[in-house]
Write a protein that holds these residues in place. Structure first.
Motif, PDB file in Angstrom:
ATOM      1  N   SER A  85       8.960 -33.029  71.941  1.00  0.00           N
ATOM      2  CA  SER A  85       9.062 -34.360  72.539  1.00  0.00           C
ATOM      3  C   SER A  85       7.713 -34.818  73.076  1.00  0.00           C
ATOM      4  O   SER A  85       7.353 -36.000  72.959  1.00  0.00           O
ATOM      5  N   GLU A 126      16.459 -35.802  74.122  1.00  0.00           N
ATOM      6  CA  GLU A 126      15.969 -37.083  73.611  1.00  0.00           C
ATOM      7  C   GLU A 126      15.070 -36.907  72.392  1.00  0.00           C
ATOM      8  O   GLU A 126      14.381 -37.842  71.986  1.00  0.00           O
ATOM      9  N   MET A 127      15.108 -35.722  71.801  1.00  0.00           N
ATOM     10  CA  MET A 127      14.181 -35.438  70.704  1.00  0.00           C
ATOM     11  C   MET A 127      14.401 -36.369  69.512  1.00  0.00           C
ATOM     12  O   MET A 127      13.434 -36.866  68.918  1.00  0.00           O
ATOM     13  N   HIS A 130      12.868 -39.665  70.134  1.00  0.00           N
ATOM     14  CA  HIS A 130      11.418 -39.583  70.017  1.00  0.00           C
ATOM     15  C   HIS A 130      10.969 -39.520  68.558  1.00  0.00           C
ATOM     16  O   HIS A 130       9.930 -40.091  68.186  1.00  0.00           O
TER      17      HIS A 130
END
Length: 310
Positions: A85, A126-127, A130
């Motif tokens: 990330s 939240e990868m 991203h």
């Protein structure tokens, strides 16, 4: 000799796997994390990474370590540690700066982690969000690189491989890429390098490897969406047909890839796939088995030598 080349290749993957275990065991992930954190903190307040600053030197060293070592062990620990990330955020934040070597090297490091880890491991926190931002940033980065120097080879292979890996590993990334200019830009790279190689104006530059990487990226895209119907723009204001350009270059591409020592069966399969006019929706379904791409092969080799650190 192919057997010798394969033995050398497997030895390289084994060495990288051992280096990855050593780095994870000795806390290198923390050093990489801190260097990325320091660089992001400077960029977040509108600062720049000075060429003489220690932050930039430590950042470039960390990116080089990640890119050179990579491997399944290192990558599988880098994802939960948030390093992937951070790399995504660095690519996005460093675009538009005076120099491109920070986002280019960050993209190379990201590619080496993703190519060594299964796509199912990417769906954390939240990868995935991203990675979608990286798809948008790659469009800007490639546009800047291509129109600055259409025949440039600086990290082009790593960037093309990253596009292929994202397209193959994430349906959301594939959809984002399909709605971008990346398919058109990758096509421009393929045909521009093919034309330059055919003209033999710069014999000191090897265009075949870039051609192979561009073919693989387009092949991977073709498995996710229709590449043949997309318009191609070389920046001259004229819209070209992918099918027509491919037909004009097909025989030449077949020839150089057939005679090039580093070319394997993958490239011929890519040409065959891209030569099928999917836009015409042929009634007879293509039942040929899909070939293993080079990045899928690399992921398999990384997995062969994966050992969890004690």
């Amino acid at each position: 000799d192919r057997s010798v080349c394969r033995e050398d290749l497997l030895f390289m993957f084994e060495a990288r796997a051992r280096a990855g275990v050593h780095l994870v065991h000795n806390g290198a992930l923390d050093d990489v994390h801190h260097s990325l954190e320091a660089a992001l903190a400077i960029l977040d307040v509108g600062g720049t990474l000075s060429g003489s600053g220690t932050e930039l030197q430590e950042l470039m060293l960390s990116l080089e370590v990640v890119a050179v070592v990579g491997g399944t062990c290192f990558g599988s620990h880098a994802i939960p540690a948030g390093i992937v990330s951070q790399l995504c955020l660095l690519i996005v934040a460093s675009l538009g700066r005076p120099t491109l070597y920070v986002p280019v090297n960050a993209a190379r490091a990201l590619m080496e982690i993703l190519v060594a880890t299964p796509p199912r491991s990417w769906v954390v926190k939240e990868m995935e969000t991203h990675l979608l931002k990286v798809c948008d940033s790659l469009e800007t980065l490639f546009t800047d690189l291509f129109f600055e120097n259409p025949l440039g080879t600086r990290c082009t292979d790593s960037l093309l491989s990253l596009i292929a890996i994202l397209t193959n590993g994430s349906p959301k990334c594939a959809e984002r890429i399909s709605r971008s200019q990346l398919p058109s830009i990758v096509s421009c790279i393929l045909f521009a390098h093919a034309d330059e190689h055919r003209s033999l104006r710069k014999t000191e530059v090897c265009h075949v490897y870039v051609i192979s990487c561009a073919l693989e990226a387009l092949y991977t895209m073709s498995l996710a969406f229709d590449v043949q119907s997309l318009p191609i723009d070389f920046g001259d204001g004229v819209i070209h047909s992918f099918v027509k350009l491919f037909e004009e270059h097909s025989n030449f591409l077949h020839g150089i890839l057939h005679h090039y020592a580093g070319s394997g069966p993958q490239q011929q399969a890519y040409l065959e796939r891209l030569g099928v006019r999917s836009a015409r929706k042929k009634k007879k379904k293509n039942t040929r088995r899909l070939i293993e791409t080079t990045f899928e092969q690399r992921r398999r080799f990384h997995r062969m030598f994966y050992e969890k650190p004690a």
